[in-house]
Write an enzyme that holds these catalytic residues in place. Structure first.
Site, PDB file in Angstrom:
ATOM      1  N   LEU A  37       0.867  -1.177   0.000  1.00 51.60           N
ATOM      2  CA  LEU A  37       0.000   0.000   0.000  1.00 51.60           C
ATOM      3  C   LEU A  37       0.903   1.226   0.000  1.00 51.60           C
ATOM      4  O   LEU A  37       1.851   1.301   0.780  1.00 51.60           O
ATOM      5  CB  LEU A  37      -0.885   0.027   1.254  1.00 51.60           C
ATOM      6  CG  LEU A  37      -2.227  -0.709   1.221  1.00 51.60           C
ATOM      7  CD1 LEU A  37      -2.918  -0.586   2.569  1.00 51.60           C
ATOM      8  CD2 LEU A  37      -3.128  -0.181   0.129  1.00 51.60           C
ATOM      9  N   ASP A  38       0.616   2.186  -0.870  1.00 53.11           N
ATOM     10  CA  ASP A  38       1.399   3.421  -0.898  1.00 53.11           C
ATOM     11  C   ASP A  38       1.281   4.154   0.435  1.00 53.11           C
ATOM     12  O   ASP A  38       0.288   3.983   1.159  1.00 53.11           O
ATOM     13  CB  ASP A  38       0.914   4.339  -2.018  1.00 53.11           C
ATOM     14  CG  ASP A  38       1.260   3.799  -3.398  1.00 53.11           C
ATOM     15  OD1 ASP A  38       2.171   2.954  -3.488  1.00 53.11           O
ATOM     16  OD2 ASP A  38       0.616   4.220  -4.379  1.00 53.11           O
ATOM     17  N   PRO A  39       2.268   4.995   0.771  1.00 49.90           N
ATOM     18  CA  PRO A  39       2.204   5.740   2.037  1.00 49.90           C
ATOM     19  C   PRO A  39       0.917   6.534   2.218  1.00 49.90           C
ATOM     20  O   PRO A  39       0.388   6.625   3.326  1.00 49.90           O
ATOM     21  CB  PRO A  39       3.426   6.668   1.957  1.00 49.90           C
ATOM     22  CG  PRO A  39       4.393   5.907   1.107  1.00 49.90           C
ATOM     23  CD  PRO A  39       3.553   5.211   0.069  1.00 49.90           C
TER      24      PRO A  39
END
Length: 300
Positions: A37-39
């Site tokens: 998951l992206d930040p």
């Protein structure tokens, strides 16, 4: 500590950050996650602990479900609100136009990976090239979107939200950009929340704050799910005491002697001992009539 921790990843954490923190709070050296998951994104991030990390190669291409917010009128170099504007549109898109455009993005579609992604081209990550201001040609990739609906949209503010259930490798921010383009505008993603992954939902997830509290109380184990929970979509079979010993020693079993064993070739199943203890995963070889060991999970 063996099993699965379903974390509700907060914004600002990389998936690596989340795994590192859970490794420390759980006191388990071996840990990994099932999908980045992206930040900026939040939501369901299953983290595998101990022998659970052995499950990663055997996880199916589980569908994921997201809720995403978007804004029309501006396209960003990153595809989301963290980037820099690269294109603008003055067009006011209507809800009707969005609804009419949605069907084209359901089913099997092609997406061009964004420059700000971990995809490798000639041995270099695209995001590394993007940070240098370099853009390269990317080949479209097939993905699948099984469900896509418009949850809300303000024609005045040109902002809204979508819910989608899609295959692994689907870029939500690219879908939003393409959807905006189909309506004659530009767009970018403003928020992303994964609400389901690997069969787990947000209702089953625990927050970082809750995990920190449990670590202090010594109750972390209470929220660790068994490894077998990753494979609930597979048929379960129970073997006899003698078969259990043979299976755990790597020996194949005759499918005809395993009650309820599937007969389809290459079919996978969960294998349990006579005490209902999870032993591991088995694979059916129909022509030979054998159930072989795919992966054992000792300590389960």
């Amino acid at each position: 500590m063996n099993g699965v921790l379903v974390l509700d990843k907060p914004e600002g954490f990389t998936s690596f950050d989340a795994v590192a923190l859970m490794r420390r709070l759980c006191g388990e050296r071996k840990a990994g996650h099932t999908g980045t998951l992206d930040p900026m994104a939040t939501g369901v991030l299953p983290i595998l602990l101990g022998s659970g990390t052995k499950a990663i190669p055997f996880l199916a291409d589980n569908e994921k479900e997201y809720e995403a917010s978007f804004s029309l009128g501006v396209r960003m170099d990153t595809g989301d609100r963290t980037g820099t504007p690269v294109a603008r549109s003055e067009k006011k898109v209507t809800r009707e136009e969005l609804e009419k455009a949605l069907p084209a993005f359901r089913g099997d579609i092609l997406q061009i990976p964004p420059m700000y992604s971990a995809v490798s081209v000639n041995g270099q990550r695209l995001y590394q090239l993007a940070r240098k201001g370099v853009e390269v040609e990317r080949a479209p990739r097939p993905v699948r979107v099984d469900e896509l609906e418009l949850l809300a949209f303000s024609e005045e503010e040109q902002t809204g939200s979508l819910r989608m259930r899609c295959s692994k490798g689907t870029y939500v921010r690219v879908l939003i950009e393409d959807l905006a383009a189909a309506c004659g505008s530009e767009g970018h993603m403003t928020a992303l929340r994964r609400v389901a992954a690997c069969g787990f939902t947000l209702e089953q997830a625990v927050t970082v704050e809750a995990m920190r509290a449990r670590a202090e109380e010594g109750t972390v184990q209470q929220v660790i799910r068994p490894v077998e929970s990753l494979f609930e979509n597979l048929r379960a079979v129970q073997v006899s005491p003698a078969q259990s010993v043979r299976f755990q020693n790597g020996g194949a079993l005759f499918t005809a002697r395993v009650p309820g064993c599937p007969k389809e070739d290459a079919c996978r199943c969960r294998v349990y001992g006579p005490d209902r203890r999870f032993l591991g995963l088995g694979a059916v070889h129909a022509q030979e009539g054998l159930l072989t060991v795919l992966r054992l999970f000792p300590g389960e």
